[in-house]
Structure formats: C-alpha cells, structure tokens
Scaffold this motif. Structure first.
Motif, PDB file in Angstrom:
ATOM      1  N   ALA A  23       0.835  -1.195   0.000  1.00  0.00           N
ATOM      2  CA  ALA A  23       0.000   0.000   0.000  1.00  0.00           C
ATOM      3  C   ALA A  23       0.871   1.246   0.000  1.00  0.00           C
ATOM      4  O   ALA A  23       1.783   1.371   0.823  1.00  0.00           O
ATOM      5  CB  ALA A  23      -0.912   0.006   1.225  1.00  0.00           C
ATOM      6  N   ALA A  24       0.588   2.153  -0.924  1.00  0.00           N
ATOM      7  CA  ALA A  24       1.315   3.414  -1.013  1.00  0.00           C
ATOM      8  C   ALA A  24       0.534   4.512  -0.313  1.00  0.00           C
ATOM      9  O   ALA A  24      -0.693   4.592  -0.449  1.00  0.00           O
ATOM     10  CB  ALA A  24       1.539   3.793  -2.474  1.00  0.00           C
ATOM     11  N   SER A  25       1.256   5.341   0.424  1.00  0.00           N
ATOM     12  CA  SER A  25       0.615   6.460   1.114  1.00  0.00           C
ATOM     13  C   SER A  25       1.545   7.664   1.094  1.00  0.00           C
ATOM     14  O   SER A  25       2.727   7.547   0.784  1.00  0.00           O
ATOM     15  CB  SER A  25       0.283   6.077   2.554  1.00  0.00           C
ATOM     16  N   GLY A  26       0.993   8.828   1.427  1.00  0.00           N
ATOM     17  CA  GLY A  26       1.790  10.053   1.432  1.00  0.00           C
ATOM     18  C   GLY A  26       1.306  11.011   0.366  1.00  0.00           C
ATOM     19  O   GLY A  26       0.134  11.012  -0.005  1.00  0.00           O
ATOM     20  N   THR A  27       2.230  11.816  -0.130  1.00  0.00           N
ATOM     21  CA  THR A  27       1.906  12.825  -1.130  1.00  0.00           C
ATOM     22  C   THR A  27       1.970  12.185  -2.513  1.00  0.00           C
ATOM     23  O   THR A  27       3.040  12.014  -3.086  1.00  0.00           O
ATOM     24  CB  THR A  27       2.878  14.013  -1.053  1.00  0.00           C
ATOM     25  N   ILE A  28       0.811  11.802  -3.040  1.00  0.00           N
ATOM     26  CA  ILE A  28       0.740  11.080  -4.305  1.00  0.00           C
ATOM     27  C   ILE A  28      -0.079  11.890  -5.298  1.00  0.00           C
ATOM     28  O   ILE A  28      -1.290  12.037  -5.124  1.00  0.00           O
ATOM     29  CB  ILE A  28       0.126   9.686  -4.111  1.00  0.00           C
ATOM     30  N   LEU A  29       0.573  12.367  -6.337  1.00  0.00           N
ATOM     31  CA  LEU A  29      -0.136  13.093  -7.394  1.00  0.00           C
ATOM     32  C   LEU A  29      -0.934  12.101  -8.231  1.00  0.00           C
ATOM     33  O   LEU A  29      -2.138  12.247  -8.429  1.00  0.00           O
ATOM     34  CB  LEU A  29       0.861  13.868  -8.248  1.00  0.00           C
ATOM     35  N   ALA A  30      -0.231  11.104  -8.713  1.00  0.00           N
ATOM     36  CA  ALA A  30      -0.866  10.030  -9.478  1.00  0.00           C
ATOM     37  C   ALA A  30       0.150   8.909  -9.620  1.00  0.00           C
ATOM     38  O   ALA A  30       1.353   9.157  -9.687  1.00  0.00           O
ATOM     39  CB  ALA A  30      -1.321  10.512 -10.847  1.00  0.00           C
ATOM     40  N   ILE A  31      -0.317   7.699  -9.662  1.00  0.00           N
ATOM     41  CA  ILE A  31       0.551   6.542  -9.843  1.00  0.00           C
ATOM     42  C   ILE A  31       0.443   6.038 -11.267  1.00  0.00           C
ATOM     43  O   ILE A  31      -0.672   5.819 -11.768  1.00  0.00           O
ATOM     44  CB  ILE A  31       0.192   5.433  -8.846  1.00  0.00           C
ATOM     45  N   ASN A  32       1.589   5.870 -11.918  1.00  0.00           N
ATOM     46  CA  ASN A  32       1.606   5.332 -13.278  1.00  0.00           C
ATOM     47  C   ASN A  32       1.513   3.814 -13.266  1.00  0.00           C
ATOM     48  O   ASN A  32       0.773   3.224 -14.053  1.00  0.00           O
ATOM     49  CB  ASN A  32       2.890   5.751 -13.991  1.00  0.00           C
ATOM     50  N   LYS A 100       3.881   9.985 -10.523  1.00  0.00           N
ATOM     51  CA  LYS A 100       4.082  11.169 -11.361  1.00  0.00           C
ATOM     52  C   LYS A 100       4.520  12.342 -10.488  1.00  0.00           C
ATOM     53  O   LYS A 100       4.018  12.537  -9.371  1.00  0.00           O
ATOM     54  CB  LYS A 100       2.793  11.524 -12.093  1.00  0.00           C
ATOM     55  N   THR A 101       5.441  13.136 -11.045  1.00  0.00           N
ATOM     56  CA  THR A 101       5.951  14.299 -10.307  1.00  0.00           C
ATOM     57  C   THR A 101       5.311  15.595 -10.775  1.00  0.00           C
ATOM     58  O   THR A 101       5.464  16.635 -10.132  1.00  0.00           O
ATOM     59  CB  THR A 101       7.469  14.414 -10.481  1.00  0.00           C
ATOM     60  N   SER A 102       4.577  15.549 -11.892  1.00  0.00           N
ATOM     61  CA  SER A 102       3.964  16.766 -12.428  1.00  0.00           C
ATOM     62  C   SER A 102       2.762  16.387 -13.276  1.00  0.00           C
ATOM     63  O   SER A 102       2.749  15.340 -13.911  1.00  0.00           O
ATOM     64  CB  SER A 102       4.979  17.530 -13.285  1.00  0.00           C
ATOM     65  N   THR A 103       1.772  17.254 -13.290  1.00  0.00           N
ATOM     66  CA  THR A 103       0.613  17.007 -14.139  1.00  0.00           C
ATOM     67  C   THR A 103       0.890  17.361 -15.591  1.00  0.00           C
ATOM     68  O   THR A 103       0.132  16.986 -16.476  1.00  0.00           O
ATOM     69  CB  THR A 103      -0.589  17.824 -13.644  1.00  0.00           C
ATOM     70  N   SER A 104       1.972  18.109 -15.833  1.00  0.00           N
ATOM     71  CA  SER A 104       2.251  18.601 -17.180  1.00  0.00           C
ATOM     72  C   SER A 104       3.341  17.819 -17.900  1.00  0.00           C
ATOM     73  O   SER A 104       3.740  18.182 -18.996  1.00  0.00           O
ATOM     74  CB  SER A 104       2.649  20.081 -17.131  1.00  0.00           C
ATOM     75  N   SER A 105       3.827  16.747 -17.277  1.00  0.00           N
ATOM     76  CA  SER A 105       4.844  15.933 -17.932  1.00  0.00           C
ATOM     77  C   SER A 105       4.651  14.475 -17.546  1.00  0.00           C
ATOM     78  O   SER A 105       3.859  14.154 -16.670  1.00  0.00           O
ATOM     79  CB  SER A 105       6.245  16.394 -17.543  1.00  0.00           C
ATOM     80  N   SER A 106       5.405  13.612 -18.229  1.00  0.00           N
ATOM     81  CA  SER A 106       5.315  12.174 -17.939  1.00  0.00           C
ATOM     82  C   SER A 106       6.373  11.708 -16.944  1.00  0.00           C
ATOM     83  O   SER A 106       6.508  10.521 -16.700  1.00  0.00           O
ATOM     84  CB  SER A 106       5.467  11.396 -19.246  1.00  0.00           C
ATOM     85  N   ALA A 107       7.114  12.652 -16.387  1.00  0.00           N
ATOM     86  CA  ALA A 107       8.190  12.280 -15.456  1.00  0.00           C
ATOM     87  C   ALA A 107       7.621  11.605 -14.214  1.00  0.00           C
ATOM     88  O   ALA A 107       6.562  11.988 -13.713  1.00  0.00           O
ATOM     89  CB  ALA A 107       8.976  13.522 -15.047  1.00  0.00           C
ATOM     90  N   VAL A 108       8.338  10.578 -13.754  1.00  0.00           N
ATOM     91  CA  VAL A 108       7.921   9.857 -12.547  1.00  0.00           C
ATOM     92  C   VAL A 108       9.093   9.759 -11.587  1.00  0.00           C
ATOM     93  O   VAL A 108      10.255   9.866 -11.984  1.00  0.00           O
ATOM     94  CB  VAL A 108       7.391   8.442 -12.875  1.00  0.00           C
ATOM     95  N   ARG A 109       8.774   9.516 -10.338  1.00  0.00           N
ATOM     96  CA  ARG A 109       9.773   9.185  -9.337  1.00  0.00           C
ATOM     97  C   ARG A 109       9.461   7.777  -8.840  1.00  0.00           C
ATOM     98  O   ARG A 109       8.298   7.459  -8.569  1.00  0.00           O
ATOM     99  CB  ARG A 109       9.755  10.176  -8.176  1.00  0.00           C
TER     100      ARG A 109
END
Length: 122
Positions: A23-32, A100-109
């Motif tokens: 289970a992932a928790s914390g500050t999550i913009l979106a998961i790819n 995802k690290t941004s809504t305007s790009s496909s970059a992920v962490r």
C-alpha cells in the motif's frame, strides 16, 4: 514523500501459495504503475510483475502462469498472488511504485518498499 507498506511474506512449502500486498501512502499526485521485484542471495534484483494504472500487466517468464498481479487504484495498493511456489522463488520481494511528479509531464519518481522475505522449502 511516498511510503510503501508491504505485507504477506513468509515461509511455505513447495507447491504452496502466498499473497503479497503493498500500500502506497503520502503525497501522491498520481501513480503510473506498481509492481514487484525480487532479489535472491547472490543475485541481482529482477522484475517479477508490473501493472499499469490502466490494468496492463507484465510478468517475468519464470512466474508466468503461477503469479497474478492486481491492484486497487482507489487504495493505491498492489497485490501479488503467488501459487505453485518453487524453492527458486525464495527471495526478498520488493514493491515498486512509479509516481508522477507533475501534471504537465510524464516524469515519474520511483519508490521502493523495504522488502518482504519469501521462503519456499522443498
């Protein structure tokens, strides 16, 4: 930051089953995508299975047909049902989540869990 909480590891005899959860928790913009890797003693970490947010899956040849990955997107949780376990499945299993690290790009962490031990005895 994102935290991954893994559960479900343990010891089982060959032919048995285990179910892993992460289970992932914390500050999550979106998961790819989310998935599982494993690392056996003396070996490199290897892919076990991945699942995208859309439900597409990818399996290692060695587990195809025996393991099933699934997810609950609303709960940011990924599961790995492992059936017909073999001694060679013995390893530490790590959960991976691409956030995802941004809504305007496909970059992920990429985040990794701490690992859960799976031991299969013959």
């Amino acid at each position: 930051q994102v935290q991954l909480e893994e559960s479900g590891g343990g010891s089982v005899q060959a032919g048995g089953s285990l179910r892993l959860s992460c289970a992932a928790s914390g500050t999550i913009l979106a998961i790819n995508r989310m998935g599982w890797y494993r690392e056996a003693p003396g070996k490199q970490r290897e892919l076990v299975a991945l699942i995208t947010i859309g439900g597409s899956t990818n399996y290692a040849d060695s587990v195809e047909g025996r393991f099933t990955i699934s997810s609950n997107n609303a709960k940011n949780t990924v599961y790995l049902q492992m059936n017909s376990l073999k001694p060679e499945d013995t390893a530490v299993y790590y959960c991976r989540t691409d956030v995802k690290t941004s809504t305007s790009s496909s970059a992920v962490r990429i985040y990794w869990g701490q690992g859960t031990q799976v031991t299969v005895s013959s």
